[in-house]
Design an enzyme around this catalytic site. Structure first.
Site, PDB file in Angstrom:
ATOM      1  CB  SER A   1     -28.629  -7.470 -46.024  1.00  0.00           C
ATOM      2  OG  SER A   1     -29.899  -8.189 -46.425  1.00  0.00           O
TER       3      SER A   1
ATOM      4  CG  HIS B   1     -26.414 -11.174 -44.307  1.00  0.00           C
ATOM      5  ND1 HIS B   1     -26.046 -11.938 -43.108  1.00  0.00           N
ATOM      6  CD2 HIS B   1     -27.948 -10.875 -43.962  1.00  0.00           C
ATOM      7  CE1 HIS B   1     -27.171 -11.836 -42.243  1.00  0.00           C
ATOM      8  NE2 HIS B   1     -28.383 -11.245 -43.086  1.00  0.00           N
TER       9      HIS B   1
ATOM     10  CG  ASP C   1     -31.417 -11.463 -44.698  1.00  0.00           C
ATOM     11  OD1 ASP C   1     -31.157 -11.794 -43.599  1.00  0.00           O
ATOM     12  OD2 ASP C   1     -30.980 -10.392 -44.968  1.00  0.00           O
TER      13      ASP C   1
ATOM     14  CG  MET D   1     -36.964 -13.764 -44.632  1.00  0.00           C
ATOM     15  SD  MET D   1     -37.590 -12.030 -44.689  1.00  0.00           S
ATOM     16  CE  MET D   1     -36.117 -11.217 -44.247  1.00  0.00           C
TER      17      MET D   1
ATOM     18  CG  HIS E   1     -30.203 -14.385 -41.131  1.00  0.00           C
ATOM     19  ND1 HIS E   1     -30.598 -12.883 -40.767  1.00  0.00           N
ATOM     20  CD2 HIS E   1     -30.988 -15.035 -39.934  1.00  0.00           C
ATOM     21  CE1 HIS E   1     -31.331 -13.087 -39.776  1.00  0.00           C
ATOM     22  NE2 HIS E   1     -31.678 -14.270 -39.106  1.00  0.00           N
TER      23      HIS E   1
ATOM     24  CG  MET F   1     -34.793 -14.878 -40.422  1.00  0.00           C
ATOM     25  SD  MET F   1     -34.900 -12.991 -41.066  1.00  0.00           S
ATOM     26  CE  MET F   1     -33.533 -13.238 -42.426  1.00  0.00           C
TER      27      MET F   1
ATOM     28  CG  MET G   1     -32.099 -11.282 -35.205  1.00  0.00           C
ATOM     29  SD  MET G   1     -31.298 -10.854 -36.905  1.00  0.00           S
ATOM     30  CE  MET G   1     -32.246  -9.491 -37.700  1.00  0.00           C
TER      31      MET G   1
ATOM     32  CG  ASP H   1     -28.991  -8.812 -39.746  1.00  0.00           C
ATOM     33  OD1 ASP H   1     -29.430  -7.928 -40.707  1.00  0.00           O
ATOM     34  OD2 ASP H   1     -29.526 -10.010 -40.087  1.00  0.00           O
TER      35      ASP H   1
END
Ligand code: DX5
Ligand code: ZN
Length: 219
Positions: free
Chosen positions: A7, A32, A34, A36, A65, A67, A136, A174
């Site tokens: 990540s 990966h 993320d 957000m 991913h 979010m 998660m 994750d």
């Protein structure tokens, strides 16, 4: 062997290129990433311009991913930025089936992530349409949190659901993945291990990636 997805949330954002090269040259399988928005989760990370920049240097697939609320609004933007796997949260999608179909129609693998409180059974009607389920194992929003032990039974239940339904979905875990719990996660049925803190705060990230990659059921 498990798929290893470091990540980038835990990378050095001021020296991203050197961390990208490290992942390129390592035994990692995916990046990966993320995303957000400060609404779906209580943190803001990075978005489309950063993913586009990473794509220019990454030699491995980008596992994005999301979010964020209303992720369906950005499917084509993330595809254009270079996402290969696009994961949306179950909790953020009112029309999850439509969103999954749109992700696939845009040319990406479709993932669905579940918060720690969301039962895996909620995916029973859609499991055959999904390429990846992201369980998660921490509450999303931050790297470096403590692994939630209930994750093992969720992975075991999901593994059975996948077998019974003849789904081809991969199980990704994750959050809070370490060299200590990796074998137990694989034993429970995980295919993909995401690791941020474990990789990037280790003395030798490439070696840590190799160790995660070498994890077996009997480790
Ligand atoms: C958390 C993110 C994770 C995070 C994992 O919201 O989805 O991908 O980077 O970080 P670690 O491995 O440090 O728990
Ligand atoms: Zn993530």
């Amino acid at each position: 062997m498990p798929i290893i997805a470091p990540s980038i949330l835990s990378a050095d954002f001021a020296n991203l290129n050197s961390d990208i090269s490290m992942v390129n040259d390592s035994q990692a399988d995916w990046f990966h990433l993320d995303v957000m928005d400060g609404v779906f989760v209580p943190n803001i990370s990075f978005g489309i311009p950063v993913i586009k920049a990473i794509k220019k240097h990454a030699k491995k697939p980008l596992d994005v991913h999301m979010m964020i609320v209303q992720p369906e609004r950005y499917i084509h933007d993330f595809r254009a930025a270079g996402a290969d796997v696009l994961t949306v949260h179950y909790e953020a999608c009112i029309h999850l089936h439509r969103t999954v179909q749109d992700i696939k129609a845009a040319g990406m693998k479709a993932g669905v992530a579940l918060n720690p409180h969301t039962p895996v059974q909620f995916l029973s009607e859609i499991i055959r349409d999904i390429d990846l389920v992201c369980i998660m194992s921490v509450n999303p929003g931050f790297g470096g949190q403590t692994f939630i032990e209930n994750t093992y039974s969720k992975i075991e239940t999901l593994r059975k659901m996948i077998e019974v339904s003849a789904s081809k979905a991969l199980i990704e875990t994750d959050g809070g993945v370490t060299l200590e719990n990796a074998a137990s996660l694989i034993r429970a049925g995980a295919d993909v291990l995401v690791a941020g803190n474990t990789v990037f705060s280790s003395a030798n990230p490439a070696t840590t990636i190799s160790q995660l990659k070498g994890t077996t059921i009997s480790s």
